[in-house]
Design a protein around this motif. Structure first.
Motif, PDB file in Angstrom:
ATOM      1  N   UNK A 196       1.160  -1.194   0.197  1.00 38.49           N
ATOM      2  CA  UNK A 196       0.337   0.257  -0.095  1.00 38.49           C
ATOM      3  C   UNK A 196       0.605   1.286  -0.042  1.00 38.49           C
ATOM      4  N   UNK A 197       0.026   2.394  -0.065  1.00 39.14           N
ATOM      5  CA  UNK A 197       1.180   3.768   0.031  1.00 39.14           C
ATOM      6  C   UNK A 197       1.233   4.521   1.628  1.00 39.14           C
ATOM      7  N   UNK A 198       2.016   4.578   2.071  1.00 43.63           N
ATOM      8  CA  UNK A 198       2.340   4.957   3.738  1.00 43.63           C
ATOM      9  C   UNK A 198       2.865   6.025   3.320  1.00 43.63           C
ATOM     10  N   UNK A 199       2.652   6.749   4.114  1.00 44.41           N
ATOM     11  CA  UNK A 199       2.811   8.601   4.727  1.00 44.41           C
ATOM     12  C   UNK A 199       3.843   8.187   5.980  1.00 44.41           C
ATOM     13  N   UNK A 200       5.165   8.846   6.074  1.00 47.01           N
ATOM     14  CA  UNK A 200       6.003   8.806   6.627  1.00 47.01           C
ATOM     15  C   UNK A 200       6.660  10.367   7.273  1.00 47.01           C
ATOM     16  N   UNK A 201       6.676  10.090   8.468  1.00 49.28           N
ATOM     17  CA  UNK A 201       6.737  11.970   9.573  1.00 49.28           C
ATOM     18  C   UNK A 201       8.233  11.471  11.133  1.00 49.28           C
ATOM     19  N   UNK A 202       8.904  12.479  10.586  1.00 50.77           N
ATOM     20  CA  UNK A 202      10.229  12.327  11.163  1.00 50.77           C
ATOM     21  C   UNK A 202      10.378  13.231  12.427  1.00 50.77           C
ATOM     22  N   UNK A 203      10.510  13.138  13.772  1.00 49.55           N
ATOM     23  CA  UNK A 203      10.607  14.377  14.177  1.00 49.55           C
ATOM     24  C   UNK A 203      11.449  13.706  15.401  1.00 49.55           C
ATOM     25  N   UNK A 204      13.031  14.690  15.932  1.00 53.69           N
ATOM     26  CA  UNK A 204      12.879  15.240  16.480  1.00 53.69           C
ATOM     27  C   UNK A 204      14.024  16.762  17.109  1.00 53.69           C
ATOM     28  N   UNK A 205      14.075  16.592  18.166  1.00 54.11           N
ATOM     29  CA  UNK A 205      14.278  17.433  18.921  1.00 54.11           C
ATOM     30  C   UNK A 205      15.389  18.877  19.189  1.00 54.11           C
ATOM     31  N   UNK A 206      14.800  19.864  18.223  1.00 52.80           N
ATOM     32  CA  UNK A 206      15.976  21.293  17.460  1.00 52.80           C
ATOM     33  C   UNK A 206      15.881  20.790  16.029  1.00 52.80           C
ATOM     34  N   UNK A 207      14.432  20.160  15.497  1.00 51.04           N
ATOM     35  CA  UNK A 207      15.248  19.801  13.964  1.00 51.04           C
ATOM     36  C   UNK A 207      14.116  20.119  13.331  1.00 51.04           C
ATOM     37  N   UNK A 208      13.645  20.820  12.599  1.00 54.38           N
ATOM     38  CA  UNK A 208      11.780  20.922  11.279  1.00 54.38           C
ATOM     39  C   UNK A 208      12.125  19.541  11.504  1.00 54.38           C
ATOM     40  N   UNK A 209      10.983  19.443  11.297  1.00 57.02           N
ATOM     41  CA  UNK A 209       9.683  17.943  11.632  1.00 57.02           C
ATOM     42  C   UNK A 209      10.048  17.747   9.780  1.00 57.02           C
ATOM     43  N   UNK A 210      10.086  16.761   8.970  1.00 56.97           N
ATOM     44  CA  UNK A 210      10.016  15.682   7.930  1.00 56.97           C
ATOM     45  C   UNK A 210       8.711  14.779   7.373  1.00 56.97           C
ATOM     46  N   UNK A 211       8.056  14.903   6.198  1.00 55.09           N
ATOM     47  CA  UNK A 211       6.955  14.401   5.921  1.00 55.09           C
ATOM     48  C   UNK A 211       7.080  14.146   4.818  1.00 55.09           C
ATOM     49  N   UNK A 212       7.183  12.960   4.322  1.00 57.21           N
ATOM     50  CA  UNK A 212       6.900  12.568   2.584  1.00 57.21           C
ATOM     51  C   UNK A 212       5.604  11.750   3.055  1.00 57.21           C
ATOM     52  N   UNK A 213       4.996  11.650   1.982  1.00 59.49           N
ATOM     53  CA  UNK A 213       3.761  11.528   1.370  1.00 59.49           C
ATOM     54  C   UNK A 213       3.377   9.810   0.479  1.00 59.49           C
ATOM     55  N   UNK A 214       2.550   9.332  -0.189  1.00 58.22           N
ATOM     56  CA  UNK A 214       2.372   8.372  -0.999  1.00 58.22           C
ATOM     57  C   UNK A 214       3.692   7.498  -1.331  1.00 58.22           C
ATOM     58  N   UNK A 215       4.938   7.285  -0.203  1.00 58.30           N
ATOM     59  CA  UNK A 215       5.527   6.293  -0.469  1.00 58.30           C
ATOM     60  C   UNK A 215       5.107   4.445  -0.264  1.00 58.30           C
ATOM     61  N   UNK A 216       5.269   3.856  -1.518  1.00 56.54           N
ATOM     62  CA  UNK A 216       4.848   2.809  -2.321  1.00 56.54           C
ATOM     63  C   UNK A 216       5.133   1.849  -1.608  1.00 56.54           C
TER      64      UNK A 216
ATOM     65  N   UNK B 141       7.179  -7.915  -1.125  1.00 56.58           N
ATOM     66  CA  UNK B 141       8.359  -8.731  -0.493  1.00 56.58           C
ATOM     67  C   UNK B 141      10.018  -7.782  -1.305  1.00 56.58           C
ATOM     68  N   UNK B 142       9.714  -6.301  -0.864  1.00 61.36           N
ATOM     69  CA  UNK B 142      10.617  -5.423  -1.605  1.00 61.36           C
ATOM     70  C   UNK B 142      10.639  -4.408  -0.709  1.00 61.36           C
ATOM     71  N   UNK B 143      12.064  -4.019  -0.515  1.00 66.96           N
ATOM     72  CA  UNK B 143      11.636  -2.631   0.853  1.00 66.96           C
ATOM     73  C   UNK B 143      12.584  -1.552   0.195  1.00 66.96           C
ATOM     74  N   UNK B 144      11.125  -0.715   0.795  1.00 65.19           N
ATOM     75  CA  UNK B 144      11.391   0.973   0.318  1.00 65.19           C
ATOM     76  C   UNK B 144      12.069   2.172   1.253  1.00 65.19           C
ATOM     77  N   UNK B 145      13.034   2.363   0.384  1.00 69.74           N
ATOM     78  CA  UNK B 145      14.263   3.150   1.740  1.00 69.74           C
ATOM     79  C   UNK B 145      13.552   5.322   0.296  1.00 69.74           C
ATOM     80  N   UNK B 146      13.729   5.079   1.856  1.00 68.92           N
ATOM     81  CA  UNK B 146      12.769   6.069   1.713  1.00 68.92           C
ATOM     82  C   UNK B 146      13.848   7.027   3.154  1.00 68.92           C
ATOM     83  N   UNK B 147      15.429   7.767   3.161  1.00 69.38           N
ATOM     84  CA  UNK B 147      16.397   8.387   3.601  1.00 69.38           C
ATOM     85  C   UNK B 147      15.673   9.995   3.204  1.00 69.38           C
ATOM     86  N   UNK B 148      16.092  10.902   4.640  1.00 68.67           N
ATOM     87  CA  UNK B 148      15.510  12.382   5.053  1.00 68.67           C
ATOM     88  C   UNK B 148      16.770  13.056   5.523  1.00 68.67           C
ATOM     89  N   UNK B 149      16.891  14.338   5.672  1.00 65.74           N
ATOM     90  CA  UNK B 149      17.842  15.012   5.682  1.00 65.74           C
ATOM     91  C   UNK B 149      17.391  16.380   6.704  1.00 65.74           C
TER      92      UNK B 149
END
Length: 531
Positions: free
Chosen positions: A77-97, A101-109
């Motif tokens: 399915x499709x997923x939304x990823x939200x990343x949070x860490x104190x002192x940093x701006x939140x990062x959000x990625x939408x529509x990640x398929x 039997x696969x590994x979706x790789x989503x890196x964030x800066x």
């Protein structure tokens, strides 16, 4: 670190004694690395994923000491990823398929908080599985609905790269993968190995309207997939959600919609399909929101046709009625269980012929129940366990349409000089029984800094028992009569049984080594005992 390795080793021993089928994977996974603007890794970042496909709605983890996060065993399915860490701006990625039997790789800066308030990435380019080394192709539900086929899952396989149909024996369920023969493939539906133990193709199929994704794994498949030299053919069906959804469809082909393509000068009857009807319905939704889902479907299939020269009014009807029910439940935040039942009642008759009496015409019928279930247990951020069991059986009966037990009679040289005629009972009746039971236990362990590299270990034990048994005779009485050149002969042969039982045990270890962001090694070893 020592406690995690002790837990992993202990689990491996538990798995080894669990002796578990050649189940295929029915899920995917998601991973990524979180860094700051300079590229330094950020441990301890909170990562949350949400999706309508995920029971419970969301999962949360934190990045490890090398800034990596992982989510195993995710429904496609499709997923939304939200990343949070104190002192940093939140990062959000939408529509990640997330695919089968696969590994979706989503890196964030992450940016420091003073530079921006939030970052949302929408419509990101397709996620590539950078960890996979093998050959793999898949078709998801959106495309499956548009591909024109004869309403079966086998045709959907035939359109995949490297696949071709083998119609030499008149069977549409035969597939050649990458040039191999039809017995070289491993067929799997919702993780259940449905490969016929004796003849190689998939013994049963599913309603094409309930297929969520089809995948073909070729050369380079992980060691988890054994006992094949062609391809691993995976089919995953839909499941419920937090909302009720239903669908119904009806397909019709009648005489008026069928073109005449054969003309016989001495017969009023040309090739004519008299009937084709296919009705399917499905319904899915919550039994208890965020806790237990169900999905059920029904397929009604009828088809009748005649060969040139035969009256289409007498066309026999082939039939199939399929029933499916799947239930998914969240036992705890870290434990998910699922179960399914499937039943197919099918049959068909030989077409009438002026050269056969009705008692000499055969019919074929059978039933195909299947069942299974499993448990996924995320014991920690480093250790994930899977336990599954499934089974199926089928009978295939071929006998007289009238139930006749007469001795067959074949007239090879009729007095009028016409073609061979058949009377009495069926010349070659049989009763074919086939089944498979399968167990599997698997442990996945993530080692973030083992031998100075990142490892994903998968170790498991699989067991499958297959049976194929045929009772057959040259007639219901063990004999048949025939006329040749005006002389009557009787051939006698005792009814006999042939077949066998296969017991297949496999142990495997896969190690996916992330050397760098540009290099991944897929290592594996497998040991099988097939008796």
């Amino acid at each position: 670190m020592r406690s995690h390795w002790v837990a992993f080793v202990t689990t491996v021993f538990v798995v080894a004694f669990a002796l578990s089928p050649l189940h295929a994977q029915t899920t995917g996974s998601l991973r990524g690395t979180v860094t700051d603007g300079s590229g330094a890794v950020l441990p301890g970042a909170a990562v949350t994923i949400t999706s309508d496909a995920l029971i419970g709605g969301s999962r949360t983890t934190t990045t490890n000491e090398v800034g990596v996060f992982r989510f195993p065993s995710l429904p496609v399915g499709n997923y939304t990823i939200e990343i949070e860490l104190s002192g940093f701006v939140g990062h959000r990625v939408t529509d990640v398929p997330v695919n089968l039997e696969s590994t979706a790789t989503v890196n964030a800066a992450l940016n420091v908080a003073k530079l921006a308030e939030s970052v949302t990435v929408v419509g990101e380019s397709p996620v590539v599985d950078v960890t996979r080394a093998g050959m793999a192709n898949s078709i998801k539900n959106e495309l499956l609905e548009e591909v024109p086929t004869r309403r079966n899952m086998y045709d959907l396989m035939h359109v995949m790269p490297g696949m071709s149909a083998t119609y030499g024996d008149g069977q549409s369920d035969r597939v050649s993968a990458f040039g191999s023969n039809q017995q070289s493939n491993s067929w799997n539906v919702d993780g259940v190995n449905v490969t016929a133990p004796e003849i190689g193709p998939s013994w049963w199929s599913v309603n094409p309207d309930v297929i969520e994704e089809i995948q073909v794994l070729g050369v380079g498949a992980p060691a988890e997939y054994g006992n094949h030299t062609g391809a691993v053919l995976n089919v995953v069906t839909k499941r419920g959600s937090n909302e009720f959804h239903g669908q119904a469809s009806y397909f019709l082909q009648s005489d008026a919609l069928t073109g005449v393509n054969v003309e016989l000068p001495d017969s009023p009857f040309t090739f004519n399909r008299k009937l084709y009807r296919n009705f399917t319905s499905q319904l899915g939704g919550p039994i208890r929101r965020d806790n237990t889902w169900f999905f059920g479907s029904f397929e009604y299939w009828r088809s009748a046709s005649t060969e040139p020269g035969n009256d289409p009014v007498l066309a026999p009807t082939n039939y199939s009625d399929k029933y499916d029910l799947k239930v998914t439940t969240r036992l705890t935040p870290s434990v998910t269980a699922d179960g399914f039942i499937h039943h197919d009642d099918w049959g068909g008759l030989d077409a009438p012929s002026p050269f056969y009496t009705q008692s000499a015409l055969s019919g074929e019928r059978g039933r195909n129940p299947a069942w299974g279930g499993g448990v996924d247990w995320i014991t920690s951020e480093k250790l994930f366990l899977e336990f599954k069991y499934a089974g199926w059986w089928s009978d295939d009966i071929h006998d007289s349409q009238t139930g006749s037990f007469e001795e067959p009679f074949i007239d090879y040289t009729p007095a009028d000089g016409g073609p061979t005629t058949f009377a009495g009972g069926v010349y070659y009746p049989w009763d074919y029984v086939t089944s498979r039971h399968q167990l599997k236990a698997k442990a996945t362990y993530y080692a973030s800094n083992f031998l100075s590299t990142e490892h994903e270990f998968k170790m498991g034990v699989q067991y499958s028992r297959g049976l194929a048994k045929t009772n057959v005779g040259i007639g219901p009485t063990g004999s048949y009569m025939y006329n040749y050149g005006g002389t009557l002969y009787r051939a006698v042969q005792d009814p006999y049984q042939y077949g066998g039982i296969s017991n297949d045990t496999g142990v495997f270890l896969d190690d996916r080594v992330t050397v760098s962001d540009r290099l991944t090694l897929n290592l594996g070893v497998r040991y099988d005992i097939n008796r």
